[in-house]
Motif scaffolding. Structure first.
Motif, short mmCIF file in Angstrom:
data_model
loop_
_atom_site.label_atom_id
_atom_site.label_comp_id
_atom_site.label_asym_id
_atom_site.label_seq_id
_atom_site.Cartn_x
_atom_site.Cartn_y
_atom_site.Cartn_z
N LYS A 18 0.84 -1.30 0.02
CA LYS A 18 0.16 -0.02 0.02
C LYS A 18 0.86 1.15 0.16
O LYS A 18 0.53 2.32 -0.60
CB LYS A 18 -1.08 0.11 1.16
CG LYS A 18 -0.31 0.10 2.35
CD LYS A 18 -1.31 0.04 3.60
CE LYS A 18 -0.46 0.13 5.09
NZ LYS A 18 -1.54 0.09 6.08
N ASP A 19 1.99 1.22 0.55
CA ASP A 19 3.09 2.38 0.68
C ASP A 19 3.46 2.47 -0.69
O ASP A 19 3.60 3.74 -1.24
CB ASP A 19 4.02 2.11 1.60
CG ASP A 19 3.80 1.86 3.09
OD1 ASP A 19 2.68 2.71 3.62
OD2 ASP A 19 4.32 0.96 3.75
N ILE A 20 3.93 1.43 -1.60
CA ILE A 20 4.41 1.74 -2.97
C ILE A 20 3.18 2.15 -3.84
O ILE A 20 3.56 3.12 -4.56
CB ILE A 20 4.76 0.31 -3.35
CG1 ILE A 20 5.98 -0.37 -2.47
CG2 ILE A 20 5.17 0.38 -4.84
CD1 ILE A 20 7.14 0.43 -2.55
N VAL A 21 2.16 1.81 -3.36
CA VAL A 21 1.00 2.15 -4.22
C VAL A 21 0.80 3.69 -4.06
O VAL A 21 0.47 4.62 -4.98
CB VAL A 21 -0.39 1.53 -3.95
CG1 VAL A 21 -1.42 2.12 -4.76
CG2 VAL A 21 -0.36 0.17 -4.46
N SER A 22 0.81 4.12 -2.92
CA SER A 22 0.75 5.54 -2.33
C SER A 22 1.84 6.44 -3.10
O SER A 22 1.39 7.52 -3.54
CB SER A 22 0.56 5.61 -0.70
OG SER A 22 0.52 6.92 -0.53
N ILE A 23 2.97 5.95 -2.97
CA ILE A 23 4.14 7.22 -3.30
C ILE A 23 4.47 7.07 -4.71
O ILE A 23 4.93 7.81 -5.27
CB ILE A 23 5.47 6.84 -2.45
CG1 ILE A 23 6.11 5.25 -2.70
CG2 ILE A 23 5.19 7.10 -1.04
CD1 ILE A 23 7.24 4.90 -2.05
N THR A 24 3.96 5.97 -5.52
CA THR A 24 4.19 5.84 -6.91
C THR A 24 3.25 5.95 -7.60
O THR A 24 3.16 6.33 -9.11
CB THR A 24 4.86 4.56 -7.35
OG1 THR A 24 3.91 3.32 -7.04
CG2 THR A 24 6.00 4.23 -6.47
#
Length: 73
Positions: A18-24
């Protein structure tokens, strides 16, 4: 075998999918597939976004495992 190393990078940095989705801004299903090596390909724009956002080179995301190594895993 070619393996995508997003899961290793995520673990090293304490990030979740979810962090990767959010930042990318990359689609959740794409991140999930890349992190679990379920993709047979990656688009250059996606690779570019991951490299730019995570501050890594393509060679840090893509790993080559000779066939001999694949059997031992």
């Amino acid at each position: 075998m070619i393996r995508f190393s997003l899961d290793k990078i995520m673990k090293d940095r304490g990030l979740e999918q979810k962090d990767i989705v959010s930042i990318t801004g990359i689609n959740r299903n794409t991140v999930k597939a890349l992190a679990s090596n379920a993709n047979a390909r990656i688009d250059f724009p996606t690779l570019n976004t991951l490299c730019r956002t995570l501050g890594v080179l393509p060679g840090e995301l893509i790993e080559y495992l000779p066939e001999d190594d694949e059997e031992s895993r």
